[in-house]
Design a protein around this motif. Structure first.
Motif, PDB file in Angstrom:
ATOM      1  N   PHE A  20     170.691  41.847  69.655  1.00 32.54           N
ATOM      2  CA  PHE A  20     170.104  42.505  68.481  1.00 32.54           C
ATOM      3  C   PHE A  20     169.477  43.789  68.995  1.00 32.54           C
ATOM      4  N   VAL A  23     167.634  43.720  72.302  1.00 36.46           N
ATOM      5  CA  VAL A  23     167.288  42.334  72.667  1.00 36.46           C
ATOM      6  C   VAL A  23     168.548  41.509  72.899  1.00 36.46           C
ATOM      7  N   ALA A  25     169.538  38.216  72.848  1.00 36.21           N
ATOM      8  CA  ALA A  25     169.011  36.918  72.402  1.00 36.21           C
ATOM      9  C   ALA A  25     169.734  35.773  73.087  1.00 36.21           C
ATOM     10  N   SER A  47     163.874  31.673  72.983  1.00 37.36           N
ATOM     11  CA  SER A  47     164.894  31.579  74.037  1.00 37.36           C
ATOM     12  C   SER A  47     166.314  31.675  73.486  1.00 37.36           C
ATOM     13  N   GLY A  48     166.457  31.728  72.174  1.00 35.55           N
ATOM     14  CA  GLY A  48     167.789  31.931  71.600  1.00 35.55           C
ATOM     15  C   GLY A  48     168.383  30.725  70.895  1.00 35.55           C
ATOM     16  N   LYS A  49     167.570  29.715  70.636  1.00 33.60           N
ATOM     17  CA  LYS A  49     168.101  28.490  70.020  1.00 33.60           C
ATOM     18  C   LYS A  49     168.602  28.750  68.597  1.00 33.60           C
ATOM     19  N   THR A  50     167.740  29.359  67.788  1.00 30.04           N
ATOM     20  CA  THR A  50     168.120  29.588  66.385  1.00 30.04           C
ATOM     21  C   THR A  50     169.345  30.488  66.308  1.00 30.04           C
ATOM     22  N   THR A  51     169.376  31.514  67.128  1.00 25.72           N
ATOM     23  CA  THR A  51     170.527  32.431  67.128  1.00 25.72           C
ATOM     24  C   THR A  51     171.804  31.659  67.451  1.00 25.72           C
ATOM     25  N   HIS A 194     161.409  23.216  70.706  1.00 27.24           N
ATOM     26  CA  HIS A 194     160.766  23.843  71.864  1.00 27.24           C
ATOM     27  C   HIS A 194     159.784  22.855  72.475  1.00 27.24           C
TER      28      HIS A 194
HETATM   29  N1  ATP Z   1     167.812  39.179  63.304  1.00 33.07           N
HETATM   30  C1  ATP Z   1     167.203  39.517  64.441  1.00 33.07           C
HETATM   31  N2  ATP Z   1     166.924  40.804  64.723  1.00 33.07           N
HETATM   32  C2  ATP Z   1     166.337  41.164  65.879  1.00 33.07           C
HETATM   33  N3  ATP Z   1     165.974  40.307  66.851  1.00 33.07           N
HETATM   34  C3  ATP Z   1     166.209  39.004  66.633  1.00 33.07           C
HETATM   35  C4  ATP Z   1     166.833  38.534  65.426  1.00 33.07           C
HETATM   36  N4  ATP Z   1     166.945  37.184  65.508  1.00 33.07           N
HETATM   37  C5  ATP Z   1     166.415  36.827  66.691  1.00 33.07           C
HETATM   38  N5  ATP Z   1     165.972  37.907  67.380  1.00 33.07           N
HETATM   39  C6  ATP Z   1     165.373  37.898  68.727  1.00 33.07           C
HETATM   40  O1  ATP Z   1     166.213  37.163  69.588  1.00 33.07           O
HETATM   41  C7  ATP Z   1     165.460  36.358  70.483  1.00 33.07           C
HETATM   42  C8  ATP Z   1     165.834  34.899  70.326  1.00 33.07           C
HETATM   43  O2  ATP Z   1     165.392  34.450  69.057  1.00 33.07           O
HETATM   44  P1  ATP Z   1     165.713  33.000  68.482  1.00 33.07           P
HETATM   45  O3  ATP Z   1     165.084  32.913  67.136  1.00 33.07           O
HETATM   46  O4  ATP Z   1     167.164  32.721  68.572  1.00 33.07           O
HETATM   47  O5  ATP Z   1     164.929  32.067  69.521  1.00 33.07           O
HETATM   48  P2  ATP Z   1     164.439  30.566  69.364  1.00 33.07           P
HETATM   49  O6  ATP Z   1     164.690  29.935  70.690  1.00 33.07           O
HETATM   50  O7  ATP Z   1     165.062  29.945  68.181  1.00 33.07           O
HETATM   51  O8  ATP Z   1     162.881  30.720  69.156  1.00 33.07           O
HETATM   52  P3  ATP Z   1     161.834  29.827  68.320  1.00 33.07           P
HETATM   53  O9  ATP Z   1     161.682  28.532  69.063  1.00 33.07           O
HETATM   54  O10 ATP Z   1     160.609  30.672  68.363  1.00 33.07           O
HETATM   55  O11 ATP Z   1     162.412  29.669  66.947  1.00 33.07           O
HETATM   56  C9  ATP Z   1     164.005  36.650  70.167  1.00 33.07           C
HETATM   57  O12 ATP Z   1     163.565  37.657  71.063  1.00 33.07           O
HETATM   58  C10 ATP Z   1     164.047  37.166  68.758  1.00 33.07           C
HETATM   59  O13 ATP Z   1     162.968  38.048  68.508  1.00 33.07           O
END
Ligand code: ATP
Length: 302
Positions: A20, A23, A25, A47-51, A194
Motif C-alpha cells: 500500500f 507500506v 503489508a 503484521s498483515g493478517k487482515t490484508t 494477535h
Molecule cells: N488499505 C490500506 N491502505 C494503506 N495501508 C494499509 C491498508 N490496509 C492495511 N494497511 C497497512 O498494512 C499493514 C498490515 O495491516 P493489516 O491490517 O493487514 O495487519 P493485521 O495483522 O491484520 O493487524 P491487526 O492485528 O492490527 O488487525 C499495516 O501497516 C497497515 O497500516
C-alpha cells in the motif's frame, strides 16, 4: 463462467505480496491451509493478517503472488458463498432489523433457502434472540450473528478475522468449541488472532507471521516443543560460530551478553567444550509458546 471448486477444502497462498504505497503489508507469504483442522493465523498488530485474509477472499488485489480457494481464485469460484464463509469484522446488520430478517436478506442474496436461517440461528445459539432488533445486540451476539451469516451457505471453509475480539470468556469458550467441532467434521477453519493465548487452545496448526512474512508454519505442538537454551559463556561469538558449524542456526544474542539457542543443552555444552569456550551458565528454558511467539515475531507490536 465461474470455476468449479475442487471440493478439497484447501486454501493455498503462494508468494503473496501486497504493497500500500510505501507500506509492504505482506511480503512473499506462502502457506497452505488443510481441512480437518483449525489453523491459527497469528501475528502482532499490523503484521498483515487482515490484508492476507482479504486477499484470499478477493477483496484485495495482490501486488504479487496468488491465493487459491479449492483450486481457484475466490472471485472466479462459482457460488463462493457455498465454499467459504467469512467473518471479517462484526459486520453490521441494520440496527432496526431483527437477526432473522438480516439472515433472510443475506440468504436470498446468496441463493440459499430460507429454512437455513433457523438452522444457523440454532447453530450459533441465537434462536431465542432471533426476533430482537440487531441494534440492541451485545458485541458477542453481533459476532454470533456475523458467524451465522458466514454459515448460511453451509460452507466447507470458514475464514475468521479476530473473531474473539470483544467476546467475554464464555463467548470465547463457546467459539473455540464451535470451531473445533466444525474442523472435526472434516472442514477447514482459518482464524486470525494477535493473541496467542486465545488461539493456542483452539488451533491444531499455526501460521505465524511477522512484518508480512511467515516465521513459522506447522503443528501448534511443534512450536510448543522446540527446545531453547540460554547460555552465558566466555565467548558468545565463537560459540555461535561453532554451533552454526554444527547446523544450529537459530541463535540469538540476548541483552545480557549471552545466547538463546534453539537446541538441546547437551549439544550446546558439548559444542562449547569442543570450541574451548567456558560456560558460566546453561539454562534449559521450557520453550513455552508465548516465549517462542515473542522470539519469532521480534516481540514487537508494529
Ligand atoms: N488499505 C490500506 N491502505 C494503506 N495501508 C494499509 C491498508 N490496509 C492495511 N494497511 C497497512 O498494512 C499493514 C498490515 O495491516 P493489516 O491490517 O493487514 O495487519 P493485521 O495483522 O491484520 O493487524 P491487526 O492485528 O492490527 O488487525 C499495516 O501497516 C497497515 O497500516
Amino acid at each position: 463462467m465461474g470455476r468449479e471448486p475442487d471440493g478439497s477444502g484447501r486454501i493455498e497462498v503462494s508468494g503473496l505480496a501486497k504493497r500500500f504505497g510505501t507500506v509492504e503489508a505482506v511480503r512473499g507469504l506462502s502457506f497452505t491451509v488443510e481441512p480437518g483442522a483449525v489453523t491459527g493465523f497469528l501475528g502482532p498488530n499490523g503484521s498483515g493478517k487482515t490484508t492476507t485474509l482479504r486477499a484470499i477472499l478477493g477483496l484485495v488485489a495482490p501486488t504479487a503472488g496468488s491465493t487459491l480457494v479449492e483450486g481457484a481464485p475466490y472471485p472466479e469460484l462459482t457460488a463462493p458463498g457455498r465454499v467459504v464463509g467469512a467473518v471479517l469484522e462484526a459486520q453490521g446488520a441494520h440496527p432496526a432489523r431483527t437477526a432473522r430478517r438480516h439472515l433472510q436478506v443475506c440468504a436470498s442474496a446468496i441463493g440459499v433457502a430460507e429454512e437455513r436461517v433457523d438452522e444457523v440461528l440454532a447453530l450459533v445459539g441465537l434462536a431465542d434472540a432471533a426476533d430482537r432488533a440487531a441494534g440492541g445486540y451485545s458485541l458477542g451476539m453481533a459476532q454470533r450473528l456475523a458467524l451465522a451469516v458466514a454459515l448460511l451457505g453451509d460452507p466447507r471453509i470458514l475464514v475468521l478475522d479476530e473473531p474473539g475480539n470483544g467476546l467475554d470468556p464464555q463467548g470465547i469458550a463457546w467459539l473455540r468449541e464451535f470451531l473445533r467441532g466444525f474442523a472435526r467434521s472434516g472442514r477447514t477453519v482459518l482464524v486470525s488472532s494477535h493473541q496467542l493465548a486465545e488461539i493456542a487452545q483452539t488451533a491444531d496448526r499455526l501460521v505465524v507471521i511477522s512484518a508480512g512474512a511467515c516465521v513459522y508454519q506447522g503443528a501448534a505442538d511443534g512450536l510448543h516443543g522446540r527446545p531453547a537454551v540460554r547460555v552465558r559463556c566466555s565467548d558468545p561469538v565463537r560459540l555461535a560460530e561453532a554451533l552454526a558449524a554444527r547446523g544450529v542456526l537459530e541463535i540469538d544474542h540476548v541483552a545480557d551478553g549471552g545466547l538463546a539457542v534453539a537446541a538441546d543443552a547437551v549439544l550446546v555444552g558439548d559444542t562449547a567444550l569442543a570450541a574451548g569456550v567456558a560456560v558460566y551458565g546453561l539454562v534449559e528454558e521450557r520453550a513455552d509458546l508465548e516465549a517462542m511467539f515473542l522470539r519469532l515475531t521480534g516481540g514487537g507490536v508494529a
